[in-house]
Write a protein that holds these residues in place. Structure first.
Motif, short mmCIF file in Angstrom:
data_model
loop_
_atom_site.label_atom_id
_atom_site.label_comp_id
_atom_site.label_asym_id
_atom_site.label_seq_id
_atom_site.Cartn_x
_atom_site.Cartn_y
_atom_site.Cartn_z
N VAL A 155 -32.93 -85.34 -0.58
CA VAL A 155 -33.31 -84.70 -1.85
C VAL A 155 -32.05 -84.29 -2.60
O VAL A 155 -31.16 -83.62 -2.04
CB VAL A 155 -34.22 -83.48 -1.61
CG1 VAL A 155 -34.48 -82.74 -2.91
CG2 VAL A 155 -35.54 -83.92 -0.98
N ASP A 156 -31.96 -84.68 -3.87
CA ASP A 156 -30.83 -84.36 -4.74
C ASP A 156 -31.37 -83.59 -5.94
O ASP A 156 -31.70 -84.17 -6.97
CB ASP A 156 -30.16 -85.67 -5.18
CG ASP A 156 -28.84 -85.44 -5.90
OD1 ASP A 156 -28.24 -84.36 -5.72
OD2 ASP A 156 -28.40 -86.36 -6.63
N PRO A 157 -31.48 -82.25 -5.83
CA PRO A 157 -32.14 -81.46 -6.88
C PRO A 157 -31.28 -81.28 -8.11
O PRO A 157 -30.05 -81.29 -8.04
CB PRO A 157 -32.38 -80.12 -6.18
CG PRO A 157 -31.25 -80.02 -5.20
CD PRO A 157 -31.00 -81.42 -4.72
N CYS A 158 -31.95 -81.05 -9.23
CA CYS A 158 -31.26 -80.86 -10.51
C CYS A 158 -30.88 -79.41 -10.75
O CYS A 158 -29.79 -79.14 -11.27
CB CYS A 158 -32.17 -81.35 -11.64
SG CYS A 158 -31.67 -80.86 -13.30
N ASP A 159 -31.76 -78.48 -10.39
CA ASP A 159 -31.57 -77.10 -10.83
C ASP A 159 -32.38 -76.14 -9.96
O ASP A 159 -32.99 -76.56 -8.96
CB ASP A 159 -31.96 -76.97 -12.30
CG ASP A 159 -33.47 -76.97 -12.54
OD1 ASP A 159 -34.24 -77.37 -11.65
OD2 ASP A 159 -33.89 -76.54 -13.65
#
Length: 329
Positions: A155-159
């Motif tokens: 998972v590569d979250p934005c914010d």
């Protein structure tokens, strides 16, 4: 005649925040999300390898000292202990810098955690170009390393919106996960869109007629900002946010890719083995013949320096994204 010294811009090579001046931010979203999840799930435990403050794990440690474990500078021990906890029925979140998780402790993650498919949640700080400390701390290839590991969700979250909603879903997912951590004061952008995080799903945040941005991590923030600026040039970009890199939501992404619009991937990661190659591979498998242009980090060891300077140098800024699009149209 006495002259006043000019004000000097204060910056740090170790800066981990990428917020612009005046931008709305949330402090330590991962730490607060883990505390909230732990209130509802008494099996959640937190571990770190001497980096509690620098991975926001200290928030959890303060709230639940009896469920927090400081393992010292021993990443292999960190993940071995987390595997044992998962075997015993706990749900561990183990944090360190992404470079140490991906490079130093890979074999322990692979054989102790992924092969038995244990519910261990790996939290990697300073992913991609999130520090100016140079190759020893810049995890530019972490997703490329981990994409080949069976059973592992990435998972590569934005914010903070992504992080806060992702943490309980990762805890409930059953198998091992890898979260690319955004720490400190993290810009909040997804609250302006009709968005909720769903593990394994991509979301179209914005429609557009001319360009399709497929992005992950902090580059979704940059894609949305670039889309607004490109409107002044009569360019209308769509933005597809892909917070889960593996398993990849090919159906949602390819529905946007398979058009006559210019397709650009944006990632805070080397263009080798990350989002760009994930999208390109999915397109080839589906028989879609489209040119896909990557915006990401080069296949090289990066320089040290101030983070804003490095983002400009390597093409991750809004202005550089805008220039790339205009040159292609």
């Amino acid at each position: 005649m006495r002259t006043e010294p000019k004000a000097r811009l204060k910056t740090s090579a170790m800066i981990a925040s990428f917020a612009d001046p005046g931008q709305k931010t949330a402090p330590a979203p991962f730490g607060h999300a883990l505390v909230k999840a732990a209130r509802e799930n008494e099996r959640i435990a937190g571990l770190t390898a001497d980096l509690g403050k620098y991975t926001d794990m200290h928030i959890f440690a303060q709230a639940y000292p009896e469920r927090f474990f400081q393992m010292g500078m021993a990443e292999q021990l960190l993940f071995g202990a987390a595997a044992g906890m998962a075997q015993a029925g706990l749900v561990p979140f183990a944090s360190t810098y992404a470079v140490f998780a991906a490079r130093r402790a890979y074999d322990f993650l692979c054989l102790d955690i992924a092969e038995p498919n244990l519910n261990v949640n790996i939290v990697g700080g300073l992913p991609g170009l999130a520090t100016g400390y140079g190759p020893s701390h810049q995890a530019t290839e972490d997703m490329a390393i981990f994409r080949g590991m069976p059973n592992l969700t990435i998972v590569d979250p934005c914010d903070p919106v992504d992080i806060e909603q992702a943490v309980p879903q990762l805890a409930a997912s059953g198998g091992p996960t890898y979260l690319r951590l955004l720490r400190g004061n993290v810009p909040t952008v997804l609250d302006e869109y009709d968005y909720t995080f769903e593990l394994g799903k991509a979301k179209v945040l914005r429609g557009g007629n001319d360009v399709v941005f497929v992005s992950s991590g902090l580059m979704t923030m940059r894609a949305l900002a670039a889309a607004k600026e490109l409107a002044a040039h009569n360019v209308d970009p769509a933005v597809v946010h892909t917070p889960t890199i593996k398993p990849f939501d090919a159906a949602t992404v390819l529905a946007e890719v398979d058009t006559d619009r210019l397709v650009i991937t944006l990632e805070n990661h080397t263009v080798v083995g990350g989002l760009f190659e994930t999208v390109a591979s999915a397109a080839v498998r589906a028989g879609i013949s489209r040119r896909i242009l990557p915006i990401g980090l080069p296949d090289e060891f990066l320089h040290a320096g101030a983070l804003p300077t490095l983002h400009e140098r390597y093409g991750l800024t809004v202005e550089r994204i805008k220039q790339t699009v205009l040159a292609e149209l």
